[in-house]
Write an enzyme that holds these catalytic residues in place. Structure first.
Site, PDB file in Angstrom:
ATOM      1  N   GLU A  25       0.829  -1.199   0.000  1.00  7.07           N
ATOM      2  CA  GLU A  25       0.000   0.000   0.000  1.00  7.07           C
ATOM      3  C   GLU A  25       0.864   1.250   0.000  1.00  7.07           C
ATOM      4  O   GLU A  25       1.909   1.289   0.623  1.00  7.07           O
ATOM      5  CB  GLU A  25      -0.903   0.008   1.241  1.00  7.07           C
ATOM      6  N   HIS A  71      -4.269   6.997   0.203  1.00  7.64           N
ATOM      7  CA  HIS A  71      -3.581   5.709   0.263  1.00  7.64           C
ATOM      8  C   HIS A  71      -4.200   4.749  -0.728  1.00  7.64           C
ATOM      9  O   HIS A  71      -5.291   4.971  -1.230  1.00  7.64           O
ATOM     10  CB  HIS A  71      -3.540   5.146   1.688  1.00  7.64           C
ATOM     11  N   HIS A  73      -5.236   0.759  -2.058  1.00  9.98           N
ATOM     12  CA  HIS A  73      -5.632  -0.595  -1.701  1.00  9.98           C
ATOM     13  C   HIS A  73      -5.194  -1.508  -2.843  1.00  9.98           C
ATOM     14  O   HIS A  73      -5.574  -1.261  -3.984  1.00  9.98           O
ATOM     15  CB  HIS A  73      -7.152  -0.694  -1.545  1.00  9.98           C
ATOM     16  N   ASP A  84      -8.966   2.750   8.432  1.00  7.87           N
ATOM     17  CA  ASP A  84      -8.992   3.956   7.606  1.00  7.87           C
ATOM     18  C   ASP A  84      -9.872   5.023   8.251  1.00  7.87           C
ATOM     19  O   ASP A  84      -9.502   6.185   8.334  1.00  7.87           O
ATOM     20  CB  ASP A  84      -9.556   3.646   6.207  1.00  7.87           C
TER      21      ASP A  84
HETATM   22 ZN   LIG Z   1      -7.413   1.596   3.416  1.00 12.11          ZN
END
Ligand SMILES: [Zn+2]
Length: 122
Positions: A25, A71, A73, A84
């Site tokens: 990630e 961010h 995934h 999150d």
């Molecule tokens: Zn996430």
């Protein structure tokens, strides 16, 4: 500061970084000037896993124009996880999640409570 949108270059930077980081990630902070997200802020040590990155981010004071986070995934799901949501609530009001395969439309923006919000690409 009201967030009007994100610059196209910044969005592309985030998409490219997410692709490069796959299958890990990618995580960064978003900074804005005059209501437009126009840069990202990378933190040392945040690329290894999202869980540890989240903890580091929570220790950061807001400031320096930080308005949120972005961010990735590594799966085709760009819904926020429980972690999150915890991070969102502490880190500003604009949070982008990019999901695999990191194309132009594989991202979504959420507010600090995890509700989808509109973010114009400028
Ligand atoms: Zn996430």
């Amino acid at each position: 500061m009201k967030i009007k949108g994100i610059s196209k270059e910044t969005l592309e930077l985030i998409l490219n970084a997410s692709r490069a980081q796959h299958p890990k990630e990618f995580l960064c902070l978003l900074t804005a000037e005059r209501g437009i997200i126009d840069d990202i802020l990378l933190l040392p040590g945040t690329l290894s896993s999202q869980r540890s990155a989240t903890l580091r981010l929570e220790m950061l004071p807001l400031g320096m124009g930080v308005v949120g986070s972005a961010h990735s995934h590594p799966s085709p799901n760009n819904r926020p996880s429980k972690e999150d949501l915890r991070m969102f609530s502490r880190l500003g009001r604009c949070h982008i999640i990019i999901c695999y395969p990191y194309g132009e439309t594989d991202w979504a923006c959420y507010d600090r409570s995890g509700k989808p919000r509109r973010l114009e690409v400028l």
